[in-house]
Enzyme design. Structure first.
Site, PDB file in Angstrom:
ATOM      1  N   LYS A 115       0.814  -1.217   0.000  1.00  0.00           N
ATOM      2  CA  LYS A 115       0.000   0.000   0.000  1.00  0.00           C
ATOM      3  C   LYS A 115       0.848   1.267   0.000  1.00  0.00           C
ATOM      4  O   LYS A 115       0.346   2.336  -0.319  1.00  0.00           O
ATOM      5  CB  LYS A 115      -0.958  -0.002   1.195  1.00  0.00           C
ATOM      6  CG  LYS A 115      -2.140  -0.942   0.997  1.00  0.00           C
ATOM      7  CD  LYS A 115      -3.224  -0.665   2.010  1.00  0.00           C
ATOM      8  CE  LYS A 115      -4.325  -1.684   2.012  1.00  0.00           C
ATOM      9  NZ  LYS A 115      -5.020  -1.867   0.756  1.00  0.00           N
ATOM     10  N   LYS A 204      -3.034  -9.297  -6.425  1.00  0.00           N
ATOM     11  CA  LYS A 204      -4.401  -9.628  -6.024  1.00  0.00           C
ATOM     12  C   LYS A 204      -5.385  -8.578  -6.549  1.00  0.00           C
ATOM     13  O   LYS A 204      -5.003  -7.423  -6.764  1.00  0.00           O
ATOM     14  CB  LYS A 204      -4.507  -9.760  -4.503  1.00  0.00           C
ATOM     15  CG  LYS A 204      -4.679  -8.462  -3.747  1.00  0.00           C
ATOM     16  CD  LYS A 204      -4.964  -8.770  -2.283  1.00  0.00           C
ATOM     17  CE  LYS A 204      -5.373  -7.492  -1.530  1.00  0.00           C
ATOM     18  NZ  LYS A 204      -6.760  -7.104  -1.748  1.00  0.00           N
ATOM     19  N   LYS A 207      -9.900  -3.605  -4.160  1.00  0.00           N
ATOM     20  CA  LYS A 207     -10.958  -2.638  -4.431  1.00  0.00           C
ATOM     21  C   LYS A 207     -10.413  -1.233  -4.594  1.00  0.00           C
ATOM     22  O   LYS A 207     -10.998  -0.420  -5.279  1.00  0.00           O
ATOM     23  CB  LYS A 207     -12.063  -2.736  -3.373  1.00  0.00           C
ATOM     24  CG  LYS A 207     -11.728  -2.293  -1.982  1.00  0.00           C
ATOM     25  CD  LYS A 207     -13.020  -2.233  -1.170  1.00  0.00           C
ATOM     26  CE  LYS A 207     -13.010  -3.087   0.067  1.00  0.00           C
ATOM     27  NZ  LYS A 207     -12.073  -2.639   1.100  1.00  0.00           N
TER      28      LYS A 207
HETATM   29  P1  ATP Z   1      -8.071  -2.449  -0.425  1.00  0.00           P
HETATM   30  O1  ATP Z   1      -7.384  -2.590  -1.752  1.00  0.00           O
HETATM   31  O2  ATP Z   1      -8.740  -1.126  -0.259  1.00  0.00           O
HETATM   32  O3  ATP Z   1      -7.229  -2.855   0.737  1.00  0.00           O
HETATM   33  P2  ATP Z   1      -9.294  -5.020  -0.456  1.00  0.00           P
HETATM   34  O4  ATP Z   1      -9.900  -5.453  -1.744  1.00  0.00           O
HETATM   35  O5  ATP Z   1      -7.958  -5.569  -0.095  1.00  0.00           O
HETATM   36  O6  ATP Z   1      -9.289  -3.464  -0.474  1.00  0.00           O
HETATM   37  P3  ATP Z   1     -10.182  -5.245   2.289  1.00  0.00           P
HETATM   38  O7  ATP Z   1     -11.347  -4.506   2.807  1.00  0.00           O
HETATM   39  O8  ATP Z   1      -8.804  -4.778   2.646  1.00  0.00           O
HETATM   40  O9  ATP Z   1     -10.329  -5.310   0.691  1.00  0.00           O
HETATM   41  O10 ATP Z   1     -10.345  -6.768   2.708  1.00  0.00           O
HETATM   42  C1  ATP Z   1     -11.611  -7.316   3.026  1.00  0.00           C
HETATM   43  C2  ATP Z   1     -11.532  -8.814   3.014  1.00  0.00           C
HETATM   44  O11 ATP Z   1     -11.419  -9.267   1.664  1.00  0.00           O
HETATM   45  C3  ATP Z   1     -10.325  -9.411   3.737  1.00  0.00           C
HETATM   46  O12 ATP Z   1     -10.732 -10.584   4.387  1.00  0.00           O
HETATM   47  C4  ATP Z   1      -9.368  -9.730   2.637  1.00  0.00           C
HETATM   48  O13 ATP Z   1      -8.504 -10.771   2.989  1.00  0.00           O
HETATM   49  C5  ATP Z   1     -10.321 -10.152   1.542  1.00  0.00           C
HETATM   50  N1  ATP Z   1      -9.744  -9.946   0.222  1.00  0.00           N
HETATM   51  C6  ATP Z   1      -9.312  -8.782  -0.286  1.00  0.00           C
HETATM   52  N2  ATP Z   1      -8.877  -8.946  -1.537  1.00  0.00           N
HETATM   53  C7  ATP Z   1      -9.021 -10.257  -1.832  1.00  0.00           C
HETATM   54  C8  ATP Z   1      -8.748 -11.052  -2.979  1.00  0.00           C
HETATM   55  N3  ATP Z   1      -8.225 -10.518  -4.068  1.00  0.00           N
HETATM   56  N4  ATP Z   1      -9.033 -12.385  -2.926  1.00  0.00           N
HETATM   57  C9  ATP Z   1      -9.558 -12.925  -1.810  1.00  0.00           C
HETATM   58  N5  ATP Z   1      -9.845 -12.238  -0.694  1.00  0.00           N
HETATM   59  C10 ATP Z   1      -9.579 -10.918  -0.694  1.00  0.00           C
HETATM   60 MG    MG Z   2      -6.941  -4.810   1.677  1.00  0.00          MG
END
Ligand code: ATP
Ligand code: MG
Length: 337
Positions: A115, A204, A207
Site C-alpha cells: 500500500k 491480487k 478494491k
Molecule cells: P483495499 O485494496 O482497499 O485494501 P481489499 O480489496 O484488499 O481493499 P479489504 O477490505 O482490505 O479489501 O479486505 C476485506 C476482506 O477481503 C479481507 O478478508 C481480505 O482478505 C479479503 N480480500 C481482499 N482482496 C481479496 C482477494 N483478491 N481475494 C480474496 N480475498 C480478498
Molecule cells: Mg486490503
C-alpha cells in the site's frame, strides 16, 4: 461459546475478490456454526478511512451489511452485526497494543509495503492498522477469523501480540486466534483464497486499485462485468490448466469459476483439461459471474436500511458489553485502573 469474526473495509464497493475470499466463506461458516458460536460481523469503518473513501461512507456501511444478507446470511441471536466506531474499546485497546508492538514487525507487513509502494507520502494509519485489527479480534477472543490470504500475516501478528501480552503480564488475558493452518482447516480450504487482478494477475484483485478493468465490483452492471472477464489478461502457453506460477491469469479464471458455482476447483480443472481455447473458458466464466451478480444485486435491493439499523444497534449493545469487560481486564493488568 467460541467466536468467529470478520469484517470488510468500506472504503469503496466490494470486489468479487472480497466476496469470494471473505464474505461467502464467512456466511457459510456463520450459517453452519451459529447455533453454538458467536458470529461477529463488524464494519471496520475506522479501517476504511486509511484509504480514500469512494462514495458516501455512511451509505457504504449500510451496504456492507446488506452484502452479507444478500450472500445468504441467516441471522439468529448469536449473530452480532456492529460498527467498529460505535464500540470505543477497539480504539482504546489499539493504543495499548501499539505500545507493545514494534516498528520493525509492522514494517515487515506485506500489505503495508504494497500500500505504500511508490507513494511520496503514506498516512500512519496504513502502517498501524494491523494493530487495530488485532484489537478488533482480541477484544472478543475470536479464535476463527475467516479472511482472504492477504490478511493471514496480520492474523499471525495478532497471535504474536496476544501471546507477548499474556507473557508480559503473566496470565491469559487474550485468547490468540488459531494458527493459519487451523484457520484454513476450519474454513474447509487447503489454501487461502486470493483472487487475482484481471489485468495484472501477478497481483491480487483490490478494491482500491485505480485500474477499473482489473476488478469486478459486486455492483457492476453484470454485462460490464462479463466484458471485463472477456478482456482478462492470460498468457501464450495455450493450455487450460491450473498453474498459478506460470499461468496466473488462466488459473485465476478457473478459481473464479469454481468459487462462483461452489464446485471444487479440481472438478473445474478436470472439466477443462486438454482444452486450449481461452475464449471458451472466458465465455463460461463471464456467464457464471454475470448470473451470480444478477441474483446478488436483486437480493441487495430487498433489504431495507431500517432492518440493517436495527441489527446494528442490537449488535453494538452486545459488542460494547463484551469489549468493555475485556478492556477493563487489560487496563487493570497494565496498571491504568
Ligand atoms: P483495499 O485494496 O482497499 O485494501 P481489499 O480489496 O484488499 O481493499 P479489504 O477490505 O482490505 O479489501 O479486505 C476485506 C476482506 O477481503 C479481507 O478478508 C481480505 O482478505 C479479503 N480480500 C481482499 N482482496 C481479496 C482477494 N483478491 N481475494 C480474496 N480475498 C480478498
Ligand atoms: Mg486490503
Amino acid at each position: 461459546m467460541k467466536t468467529i469474526l470478520t469484517g470488510l473495509r468500506v472504503n469503496s464497493e466490494p470486489t468479487l475478490g472480497n466476496y469470494l475470499g471473505a464474505v461467502l466463506p464467512m456466511v457459510r461458516l456463520a450459517n453452519a456454526y451459529k447455533a453454538d458460536h458467536n458470529i461477529n460481523i463488524f464494519v471496520p469503518d475506522l479501517h476504511s478511512i486509511i484509504s480514500k473513501v469512494d462514495g458516501n461512507l455512511k451509505k457504504n456501511i449500510f451496504r456492507s451489511i446488506k452484502i452479507y444478507f444478500a450472500a445468504g446470511l441467516e441471522p439468529n441471536e448469536n449473530v452480532h452485526l456492529y460498527r467498529q466506531s460505535y464500540v470505543p474499546a477497539h480504539s482504546e485497546l489499539c493504543w495499548i497494543l501499539e505500545c507493545n508492538a514494534s516498528m520493525g514487525e509492522l514494517s515487515r507487513m506485506t500489505q503495508y509495503k504494497e500500500k505504500s509502494e511508490g507513494k511520496a507520502s503514506v498516512n500512519a494509519g496504513i502502517f498501524n492498522y494491523p494493530v487495530l485489527m488485532a484489537a478488533d479480534i482480541l477484544l472478543y477472543g475470536a479464535e476463527y477469523v475467516p479472511v482472504g490470504e492477504d490478511q493471514f500475516q496480520h492474523l499471525e501478528l495478532t497471535r504474536n501480540l496476544a501471546m507477548r501480552f499474556n507473557n508480559k503480564y503473566g496470565r491469559e488475558i487474550f485468547i490468540p486466534p488459531v494458527k493459519t493452518e487451523d484457520q484454513l482447516k476450519f474454513m474447509g480450504v487447503e489454501n487461502g483464497i486470493r483472487i487475482r487482478s484481471l489485468t495484472d494477475p501477478e497481483r491480487k484483485m483490490s478494491k482500491s486499485s485505480r485500474a477499473e478493468n482489473s476488478k469486478i465490483m459486486m455492483l457492476d452492471d453484470p454485462e460490464v462485468a462479463a466484458k471485463k472477464i472477456m478482456s482478462a489478461t492470460t498468457d501464450s502457453v495455450g493450455k487450460i490448466q491450473y498453474d498459478m506460477f506460470n499461468q496466473p491469469g488462466i488459473s485465476n479464471l478457473l478459481q473464479i469459476e469454481a468459487l462462483v458455482n461452489n464446485i471444487p476447483l479440481q472438478d473445474v480443472v478436470s472439466t477443462w483439461a486438454g482444452e486450449t481455447r481461452y475464449g471458451d473458458l472466458k465465455q463460461k466464466v463471464a456467464s457464471s459471474v454475470k448470473s451470480m451478480l444478477e441474483i446478488f444485486q436483486a437480493r441487495m435491493k430487498e433489504i431495507p436500511d431500517e432492518t440493517v439499523l436495527e441489527y446494528l444497534e442490537a449488535g453494538e449493545e452486545y459488542a460494547n458489553f463484551v469489549s468493555k469487560a475485556k478492556l477493563l481486564e487489560v487496563q487493570n493488568a497494565v496498571g491504568l485502573r
